[in-house]
Motif scaffolding. Structure first.
Motif, short mmCIF file in Angstrom:
data_model
loop_
_atom_site.label_atom_id
_atom_site.label_comp_id
_atom_site.label_asym_id
_atom_site.label_seq_id
_atom_site.Cartn_x
_atom_site.Cartn_y
_atom_site.Cartn_z
N UNK A 1 24.24 -27.15 -55.90
CA UNK A 1 24.00 -26.29 -57.05
C UNK A 1 25.30 -25.95 -57.78
N UNK A 2 26.42 -26.02 -57.10
CA UNK A 2 27.71 -25.79 -57.74
C UNK A 2 28.12 -24.33 -57.80
N UNK A 3 29.35 -24.11 -58.23
CA UNK A 3 29.92 -22.76 -58.26
C UNK A 3 29.30 -21.90 -59.36
N UNK A 4 28.86 -22.53 -60.46
CA UNK A 4 28.28 -21.75 -61.56
C UNK A 4 27.08 -20.95 -61.08
N UNK B 1 31.06 -22.20 -51.17
CA UNK B 1 29.79 -22.39 -51.84
C UNK B 1 28.70 -22.56 -50.78
N UNK B 2 27.66 -21.76 -50.87
CA UNK B 2 26.60 -21.80 -49.87
C UNK B 2 25.87 -23.15 -49.88
N UNK B 3 25.44 -23.58 -51.08
CA UNK B 3 24.70 -24.84 -51.20
C UNK B 3 25.41 -25.65 -52.29
N UNK C 1 26.55 -19.93 -58.00
CA UNK C 1 27.08 -18.85 -57.17
C UNK C 1 27.55 -17.68 -58.03
N UNK C 2 28.23 -18.01 -59.13
CA UNK C 2 28.74 -16.96 -60.02
C UNK C 2 27.60 -16.19 -60.68
N UNK C 3 26.55 -16.91 -61.10
CA UNK C 3 25.40 -16.24 -61.71
C UNK C 3 24.71 -15.30 -60.71
N UNK C 4 24.53 -15.80 -59.50
CA UNK C 4 23.89 -14.98 -58.47
C UNK C 4 24.73 -13.74 -58.16
N UNK C 5 26.04 -13.92 -58.11
CA UNK C 5 26.93 -12.79 -57.82
C UNK C 5 26.86 -11.76 -58.95
N UNK C 6 26.80 -12.25 -60.19
CA UNK C 6 26.70 -11.32 -61.32
C UNK C 6 25.42 -10.49 -61.21
N UNK C 7 24.34 -11.12 -60.80
CA UNK C 7 23.08 -10.39 -60.62
C UNK C 7 23.22 -9.35 -59.51
N UNK C 8 23.88 -9.72 -58.44
CA UNK C 8 23.99 -8.83 -57.28
C UNK C 8 24.82 -7.58 -57.57
N UNK C 9 25.77 -7.69 -58.50
CA UNK C 9 26.61 -6.52 -58.81
C UNK C 9 26.08 -5.73 -60.00
N UNK C 10 24.93 -6.16 -60.55
CA UNK C 10 24.33 -5.45 -61.67
C UNK C 10 23.47 -4.30 -61.16
#
Length: 209
Positions: free
Chosen positions: A110-113, A105-107, A115-124
């Motif tokens: 903020x928690x893993x959730x 986890x970068x920061x 990170x998961x949201x940001x990753x979902x955006x990045x692969x969209x």
């Protein structure tokens, strides 16, 4: 000479008291197995009454009570148990340790959730949906920051900077386009939902620094 509790042998399950321990010790010395079993049932009913006295609303599980009876007797009470008795090794078994998450986890605050949201955006691949997901992520980050730092000044630049950190600087053009809701709006909702927000103010593009 008077006996004090501190001088007596330690009882197995303190919640039932020393009287139940004495009844179990007496039961073990009854020669007839059938009579021992009948007396054991009497002990279990007494245990149930003790629990009800402390908590009248408690649900009494007879199988648990018979398990407790076996534990009080140190598994030496030879009676006809109405249920399979939980083995001692399972009673004393330590729970397996939960595996550590492999995801870095970068920061962390903020928690893993996030990170998961940001990753979902990045692969969209669809640009508008990608920006919408980044906006969802950023506003949820801001809401978490406000909860963790209630006295901190509102700082949208920090949120954008943290999101860029989480994405390793990728998609910066999209991230600078997200709209961050005012702190007062985010404090009124329990979870940020972009579909529930009525934005009357035109989105402003944030300038790169």
């Amino acid at each position: 000479m008077e006996n004090y509790n501190t001088q007596l042998p330690q009882i197995k399950l303190p919640q039932y008291g020393r009287s139940i321990q004495r009844m179990v010790d007496f039961c073990r010395n009854i020669d007839d197995r059938h009579k021992r079993t009948v007396y054991a049932g009497t002990i279990v009913r007494a245990m149930a009454e003790l629990l009800r006295e402390h908590n009248p609303e408690a649900e009494i599980d007879n199988q648990v009570l018979w398990d407790h009876l076996a534990r009080i007797s140190a598994y030496t009470l030879d009676v006809d148990y109405p249920y399979p008795v939980l083995p001692l090794e399972k009673v004393n078994a330590k729970p397996q340790a939960l595996p550590r998450p492999q995801h870095d986890i970068h920061i962390r605050n903020y928690g893993k959730m996030i990170e998961d949201l940001a990753h979902e955006a990045m692969v969209t691949e669809e640009p508008n949906r990608r920006i919408m997901l980044f906006e969802l992520t950023a506003n949820q980050m801001k809401r978490i920051f406000l909860i963790d730092n209630p006295l901190a000044e509102e700082d949208d630049n920090k949120i954008i900077h943290d999101l860029l950190t989480i994405t390793d600087g990728q998609f910066s053009d999209d991230i600078y386009q997200v709209y961050l809701h005012p702190a007062d709006e985010l404090r009124k909702i329990t979870q940020y939902d972009p579909a529930a927000q009525v934005v009357t103010k035109k989105k402003k593009k944030k300038k790169k620094k």
